[in-house]
Scaffold this motif. Sequence first.
Motif, PDB file in Angstrom:
ATOM      1  N   GLN A   1      -2.635  -1.752  -0.614  1.00  0.00           N
ATOM      2  CA  GLN A   1      -2.208  -0.626  -1.362  1.00  0.00           C
ATOM      3  C   GLN A   1      -3.075   0.725  -0.037  1.00  0.00           C
ATOM      4  O   GLN A   1      -2.046   1.512  -0.073  1.00  0.00           O
ATOM      5  CB  GLN A   1      -2.694  -0.084  -2.698  1.00  0.00           C
ATOM      6  CG  GLN A   1      -3.042   1.181  -3.316  1.00  0.00           C
ATOM      7  CD  GLN A   1      -0.849   1.715  -3.312  1.00  0.00           C
ATOM      8  OE1 GLN A   1       0.079   0.874  -4.057  1.00  0.00           O
ATOM      9  NE2 GLN A   1      -0.685   3.118  -2.588  1.00  0.00           N
ATOM     10  N   GLU A   2      -4.122  -0.132   0.406  1.00  0.00           N
ATOM     11  CA  GLU A   2      -4.544   1.268   1.633  1.00  0.00           C
ATOM     12  C   GLU A   2      -3.812   1.130   2.858  1.00  0.00           C
ATOM     13  O   GLU A   2      -4.010   2.652   2.785  1.00  0.00           O
ATOM     14  CB  GLU A   2      -6.363   0.535   1.142  1.00  0.00           C
ATOM     15  CG  GLU A   2      -7.569   1.635   1.983  1.00  0.00           C
ATOM     16  CD  GLU A   2      -8.677   0.884   2.428  1.00  0.00           C
ATOM     17  OE1 GLU A   2      -9.001   1.052   3.389  1.00  0.00           O
ATOM     18  OE2 GLU A   2      -8.635   0.178   1.433  1.00  0.00           O
ATOM     19  N   GLY A   3      -3.344  -0.038   2.866  1.00  0.00           N
ATOM     20  CA  GLY A   3      -2.981   0.192   4.147  1.00  0.00           C
ATOM     21  C   GLY A   3      -1.405   0.760   3.763  1.00  0.00           C
ATOM     22  O   GLY A   3      -0.864   1.924   4.433  1.00  0.00           O
ATOM     23  N   GLN A   4      -0.362   1.040   2.504  1.00  0.00           N
ATOM     24  CA  GLN A   4       0.591   1.808   2.379  1.00  0.00           C
ATOM     25  C   GLN A   4       0.117   3.591   2.443  1.00  0.00           C
ATOM     26  O   GLN A   4       0.813   3.864   2.361  1.00  0.00           O
ATOM     27  CB  GLN A   4       1.516   1.444   1.236  1.00  0.00           C
ATOM     28  CG  GLN A   4       2.072   1.901   0.702  1.00  0.00           C
ATOM     29  CD  GLN A   4       3.477   1.536   1.549  1.00  0.00           C
ATOM     30  OE1 GLN A   4       3.744   0.373   1.392  1.00  0.00           O
ATOM     31  NE2 GLN A   4       4.208   2.685   1.822  1.00  0.00           N
ATOM     32  N   ASP A   5      -0.843   3.901   1.635  1.00  0.00           N
ATOM     33  CA  ASP A   5      -1.421   5.017   1.178  1.00  0.00           C
ATOM     34  C   ASP A   5      -1.917   5.831   3.265  1.00  0.00           C
ATOM     35  O   ASP A   5      -1.438   6.786   3.035  1.00  0.00           O
ATOM     36  CB  ASP A   5      -2.933   5.028   0.958  1.00  0.00           C
ATOM     37  CG  ASP A   5      -2.584   4.682  -0.593  1.00  0.00           C
ATOM     38  OD1 ASP A   5      -1.561   5.169  -0.881  1.00  0.00           O
ATOM     39  OD2 ASP A   5      -3.795   4.342  -1.861  1.00  0.00           O
ATOM     40  N   MET A   6      -2.505   4.769   3.674  1.00  0.00           N
ATOM     41  CA  MET A   6      -2.251   4.997   5.554  1.00  0.00           C
ATOM     42  C   MET A   6      -0.453   5.839   5.691  1.00  0.00           C
ATOM     43  O   MET A   6      -0.898   6.662   6.794  1.00  0.00           O
ATOM     44  CB  MET A   6      -3.636   4.171   6.282  1.00  0.00           C
ATOM     45  CG  MET A   6      -4.584   3.930   5.905  1.00  0.00           C
ATOM     46  SD  MET A   6      -5.525   2.468   7.011  1.00  0.00           S
ATOM     47  CE  MET A   6      -7.124   2.896   6.271  1.00  0.00           C
TER      48      MET A   6
END
Length: 480
Positions: free
Chosen positions: A294-299
Amino acid sequence: MRTTLLAAAGFLAVAACSTTSAPGAASTASTDPRAGEAEFRELYKELIETNTTLSVGSCTLASERMKARLVAAGYPESDLHILVNPKPNRPQDGNLVAILPGSNPAKKPILLMAHIDVVEAKREDWVRDPFKLTEEEGFFFARGASDDKAMAAIFTDSMVRFKREGYKPERTIKMMLNCGEESGDEFIGAKYMVENHLDLISAEFALNEGAGGRIDPDTGKYVYNGVQAGEKLYQDFHLEVTNPGGHSSRPVPDNAIYRLGQALAKVEAIQFPIEFNDATRGFFRRMGQITPGQEGQDMRDAADGENATAIRRLMLNPGYNALFKTTCVATQLNAGHAPNALPQRATANVNCRIFPGRTPTEIKQQLEIAINDAQVKVTLNGQAEAPSPPPNLTPEILGPIEKISEQLFPGVPVIPAMATGATDGRFTTPAGIPTYGVSGIFADPNTSGVHGLNERVGVKQLYDGRVFLHLLVKEYAGGK
């Protein structure tokens, strides 16, 4: 990533096979980027063990010692300059400028920048003597081992090697070793040089501290190689409340401490606007490509569409939060004059890191609007620094970094970033010298001890950074 490190290690091992010539033998000196490691270590050790703290150290002595090495390599006195703090009581605040003339006057110079002063360190607090270079368990330990004597030693070493090997750059290469980056307003060497000796250091662009490589502390793998383009503006604000005071046995509603506390609560509640520039957008976009879940997608969502929900999640991380906006935080308090008296004065320091393009005056107005109390005086501490838009990461700047990084660290991405702290680039960039932070020295910022106890840098990582910067400067300067 294991393949990446093995490939890089193989390249560096091949470079290590060469040998160096005797000092001064320019025609036979090795041009291998790994050559002369032992001599570099001695230079680094000498710089580390020259105390350059504000309290008892001397940047002038450090500058003289580095100058002596340049003279021994063949630099004429006319290309070496030590410029000292003009205040009569601070002759120890010396900056060094060294110049290697280029062959093509149509190409503007490149400036290599590093500061040689260091943060204070107490022997009794450290495991090892902070002013002795100690090598243990794959690390160099010392005050300044990373910040910033690593780059200062690398640049000085490269200037020595350039002269000895007979290298003739197209661009003139200038090196500036500054004092006072860590000592607040006492003396800021870069500011002094910009205001008094700009012609001496003028350049098309500068390489400086401010970004390095990130290493996975668990696996030792290199995650990314960072390049800084722009930094936040540092500004302290002084908040003050005064009233007549009185005896503590007769309290009154108007208490300076309570009023200041209410003002600080309002400062805490300020939500500065979310902002992006090329560096921060590039950081989140490229980090999103190598960050799982999720963190990568949020970035990626934040960078591509400024997605509010994604940004809110990312802002839970203090490091990411600082990249999105101006931040202001209370850092010091002082109030009252006696334990049995009502306070006559209460003051606080609010430290702001201002997003590029915004001004201290603008932030002061926002603080005053949020506090909304005429009895709380808000003033700027010290002289406001000139804001400057971040320098552009053009293909001419980024391309060589990507080329050398791929050559040494195959598969490790280059990721742009904006510094949320402050470097000497905050003076050189507004003065017309676009300044970029890049070192090729990989580290885990959570364990490096910069400004804290037991500062360290990996031995292999320091030597890798030495190769990276040496090759990068040659790539920019051209010639042979």
